[in-house]
Structure formats: C-alpha cells, structure tokens
Design a protein around this motif. Sequence first.
Motif, short mmCIF file in Angstrom:
data_model
loop_
_atom_site.label_atom_id
_atom_site.label_comp_id
_atom_site.label_asym_id
_atom_site.label_seq_id
_atom_site.Cartn_x
_atom_site.Cartn_y
_atom_site.Cartn_z
N ALA A 65 7.72 16.31 49.59
CA ALA A 65 8.75 17.23 50.08
C ALA A 65 8.10 18.39 50.83
N ARG A 66 6.99 18.91 50.32
CA ARG A 66 6.30 20.01 51.02
C ARG A 66 5.81 19.55 52.38
N ASP A 67 5.21 18.35 52.44
CA ASP A 67 4.73 17.82 53.72
C ASP A 67 5.88 17.65 54.71
N LEU A 68 6.99 17.10 54.24
CA LEU A 68 8.14 16.90 55.12
C LEU A 68 8.72 18.23 55.57
N ALA A 69 8.79 19.21 54.68
CA ALA A 69 9.31 20.53 55.04
C ALA A 69 8.46 21.18 56.12
N VAL A 70 7.15 21.03 56.04
CA VAL A 70 6.25 21.58 57.08
C VAL A 70 6.54 20.91 58.41
N ALA A 71 6.69 19.59 58.40
CA ALA A 71 6.97 18.86 59.64
C ALA A 71 8.32 19.29 60.22
N VAL A 72 9.32 19.47 59.37
CA VAL A 72 10.63 19.90 59.85
C VAL A 72 10.55 21.30 60.44
N ALA A 73 9.81 22.20 59.79
CA ALA A 73 9.65 23.56 60.31
C ALA A 73 8.98 23.53 61.69
N GLU A 74 7.97 22.68 61.85
CA GLU A 74 7.31 22.57 63.15
C GLU A 74 8.27 22.02 64.21
N ALA A 75 9.06 21.03 63.84
CA ALA A 75 10.02 20.46 64.78
C ALA A 75 11.08 21.49 65.17
N LEU A 76 11.55 22.27 64.18
CA LEU A 76 12.54 23.31 64.48
C LEU A 76 11.95 24.36 65.42
N SER A 77 10.71 24.69 65.23
CA SER A 77 10.04 25.65 66.11
C SER A 77 9.98 25.12 67.54
N LEU A 78 9.64 23.85 67.69
CA LEU A 78 9.61 23.23 69.02
C LEU A 78 10.99 23.25 69.66
N LEU A 79 12.02 22.96 68.87
CA LEU A 79 13.38 22.97 69.40
C LEU A 79 13.81 24.37 69.82
N ARG A 80 13.44 25.38 69.00
CA ARG A 80 13.78 26.77 69.38
C ARG A 80 13.10 27.16 70.69
N GLU A 81 11.84 26.80 70.82
CA GLU A 81 11.10 27.12 72.06
C GLU A 81 11.75 26.44 73.26
N ALA A 82 12.13 25.19 73.11
CA ALA A 82 12.77 24.47 74.20
C ALA A 82 14.10 25.11 74.58
N CYS A 83 14.87 25.51 73.57
CA CYS A 83 16.15 26.17 73.86
C CYS A 83 15.93 27.51 74.55
N ASP A 84 14.91 28.22 74.18
CA ASP A 84 14.60 29.50 74.82
C ASP A 84 14.24 29.32 76.29
N ARG A 85 13.63 28.19 76.61
CA ARG A 85 13.24 27.93 78.01
C ARG A 85 14.42 27.51 78.88
N VAL A 86 15.47 27.03 78.27
CA VAL A 86 16.63 26.52 79.02
C VAL A 86 17.39 27.69 79.64
#
Length: 86
Positions: A65-86
């Motif tokens: 669960a900790r490993d998956l949560a880290v991966a999800v946090a990284e993915a959310l960060s990437l999505l936020r950055e992409a939305c900021d660029r739009v």
Amino acid sequence: MTRDLPSFRSLRALEAVVRRGNVVRAAEDLAVTPGALSKHLGQLGRDLAVPLFEPGHRLTPTPEARDLAVAVAEALSLLREACDRV
C-alpha cells in the motif's frame, strides 16, 4: 495480458489515507465522507487482491500500500503539472 486499473477514486483514497494517516482527515481532503472513503479502500483491496492495511485497530499501511501510494502521489503530481501547462 494487461488488466484494468482500479478506479481513480480508489487510488486517490489510498494516497490520501497513507499521506494523512487518518481516514477522517483524508476524507476531508477529498471532500467525501469517511464511509465513502472506506468503501473505496475496500474496493481497491478487492481489485488488487492484496491487503492494504495491517490487521489491528491502528491504520498501518502494508508495504504494498505504501509503494502504491507513492506511485499515485507521483502520478497526481504529473497530472497537476500537465494541467498547469494547459
């Protein structure tokens, strides 16, 4: 063969609970009820066929669960950055 991803809401629920260490605070972050958040966590555990939290009264995430949560946090960060660029 690839399998479908679990629901985005379930993944966000896990990330929030692991990050906050508390269902109530995680539910507040996501603007859902603690019951709804628990339901998402239960569904995620069933979808992945792996326990997400250690047995007992304390909310201790398993290593998976900790490993998956880290991966999800990284993915959310990437999505936020992409939305900021739009």
